[in-house]
Design an enzyme around this catalytic site. Structure first.
Site, mmCIF file in Angstrom:
data_model
loop_
_atom_site.group_PDB
_atom_site.id
_atom_site.type_symbol
_atom_site.label_atom_id
_atom_site.label_comp_id
_atom_site.label_asym_id
_atom_site.label_seq_id
_atom_site.Cartn_x
_atom_site.Cartn_y
_atom_site.Cartn_z
ATOM 1 N N HIS A 102 -1.734 -8.187 -0.600
ATOM 2 C CA HIS A 102 -0.390 -8.109 -0.024
ATOM 3 C C HIS A 102 0.574 -8.711 -1.029
ATOM 4 O O HIS A 102 0.425 -9.852 -1.455
ATOM 5 C CB HIS A 102 -0.295 -8.859 1.304
ATOM 6 C CG HIS A 102 1.054 -8.718 1.947
ATOM 7 N ND1 HIS A 102 1.354 -7.715 2.844
ATOM 8 C CD2 HIS A 102 2.191 -9.445 1.797
ATOM 9 C CE1 HIS A 102 2.615 -7.834 3.223
ATOM 10 N NE2 HIS A 102 3.141 -8.869 2.613
ATOM 11 N N CYS A 103 1.575 -7.918 -1.408
ATOM 12 C CA CYS A 103 2.522 -8.344 -2.440
ATOM 13 C C CYS A 103 3.854 -8.720 -1.804
ATOM 14 O O CYS A 103 4.530 -7.874 -1.210
ATOM 15 C CB CYS A 103 2.722 -7.235 -3.472
ATOM 16 S SG CYS A 103 3.800 -7.703 -4.841
ATOM 17 N N VAL A 104 4.233 -9.974 -1.929
ATOM 18 C CA VAL A 104 5.496 -10.444 -1.360
ATOM 19 C C VAL A 104 6.679 -9.774 -2.058
ATOM 20 O O VAL A 104 7.705 -9.507 -1.431
ATOM 21 C CB VAL A 104 5.594 -11.975 -1.487
ATOM 22 C CG1 VAL A 104 6.925 -12.481 -0.949
ATOM 23 C CG2 VAL A 104 4.452 -12.641 -0.738
ATOM 24 N N ASN A 120 5.128 -5.417 1.140
ATOM 25 C CA ASN A 120 4.185 -4.398 1.560
ATOM 26 C C ASN A 120 2.799 -4.737 1.025
ATOM 27 O O ASN A 120 2.662 -5.526 0.089
ATOM 28 C CB ASN A 120 4.616 -3.025 1.017
ATOM 29 C CG ASN A 120 4.036 -1.876 1.800
ATOM 30 O OD1 ASN A 120 3.261 -2.060 2.733
ATOM 31 N ND2 ASN A 120 4.396 -0.659 1.411
#
Length: 318
Positions: A165-167, A171
């Site tokens: 999960h990429c801040v 998303n």
């Protein structure tokens, strides 16, 4: 009485909502950095240099910077918002594993455990609790999980071929947007490297004895832009090298940790086929955040539900 022991352990995922809010802020931050960089390169430095050069040969130098700068910036933003706006892939409702009619096998279940849709969710959960090697069940989503699928506590759902999960993009990075994420890293590296090299002379002159044209605000913006782009170029380079190795082995960040205890990796089909499972086979689409219709039609791996395995793979080794 004050509670102690494991029950008081700190739970990081209580802050998942805060992480989603932070992600929205990060999108604004990315756009702000792009705007500051554009001002420093185009408006403060190379734009005026191009206007001053006119039609002379001196115009070649700023043109050599401004043309690739705008191209990389457009591609960077295109790939970035493709990652942000593309669903990484969720488990279809009532998904069940595909049965191989010839071999009499299913993936991840075997026919002895699964017969059509007769296996209830309660039975699947029981088999998972018993440590069945061929079944994957998510207790949080209360559903079966396809191969290479993992639950994201930030998004609150299972994501197909989840990498992380990429801040920065608010998303998950998964099956349907992993290529876009890699292209975003690629064009970010090219853009930041170009900006760093193009502003290097101004950065050196900033600490020199000579006078530099421009207002204090312009000089400060140029200095800040150089430092930011240098830092991003170095960090993205390391990140891109790591993901290139993951693509070459047909694995994800999560699976890379799982493989430490796995003697064989069933999805490693060779570097070329591994690359094609992420970028497709059509070379015209390799450098843009899109796939050809033909690739989408004939490559199930791009949909995130089915992945070919090694022909000589023994399921008991997985």
């Amino acid at each position: 009485m004050r509670r102690t022991g494991p029950a008081m352990a700190w739970n990081f995922f209580r802050f998942c909502t805060a992480l989603r809010v932070l992600g929205s802020v990060m999108i604004v931050l990315v756009l702000a950095i792009a705007a500051v960089t554009y001002y420093a390169v185009v408006i403060a430095n190379y734009g005026p240099a191009l206007l001053a050069a006119g039609a002379s040969l001196r115009a070649l130098s700023p043109i050599a910077v401004l043309l690739p700068f705008h191209f990389f910036l457009v591609m960077l933003l295109w790939c970035y918002f493709s990652v942000v706006l593309t669903d990484p892939g969720g488990v279809p409702p009532n998904w069940r594993p595909h049965i191989d009619e010839e071999r009499g096998e299913t993936d991840p279940l075997t026919t002895s455990d699964f017969n059509g849709t007769n296996l209830s969710l309660q039975q699947a959960a029981s088999l998972a609790s018993a440590g069945h090697p061929g079944i994957r069940f998510c207790r949080k989503c209360n559903q079966l999980k396809p191969p290479r699928c993992h639950h994201c506590s930030v998004c609150g759902r299972c994501v197909l071929k989840m990498d992380h999960h990429c801040v920065w993009v608010v998303n998950c990075v998964g099956a349907l947007n992993y290529k876009f994420f890699l292209l975003f890293l690629f064009y970010t590296l090219l853009e930041t490297a170009l900006v760093t090299l193009s502003l290097l002379s101004q950065f050196i002159a900033f600490f020199g004895d000579g006078e530099i044209p421009g207002t204090p605000g312009t000089l400060a913006t140029t200095f800040l832009t150089f430092v930011l782009n240098l830092a991003f170029a170095l960090s993205v380079l390391g990140f891109l090298i790591m993901h290139a190795s993951l693509v070459a082995a047909n694995t994800t960040t999560i699976e890379a940790y799982e493989k430490k205890t796995t003697p064989k990796w069933r999805y490693d089909l060779g570097r070329r086929k591994n690359f094609e499972q992420v970028f497709g086979t059509n070379k015209k689409y390799w450098f843009i955040p899109a796939y050809s219709d033909e690739d989408l039609r004939r490559m199930p791996a791009l949909q995130g539900l089915e992945y070919p395995s090694k022909p000589d793979f023994d399921a008991q080794d997985f």
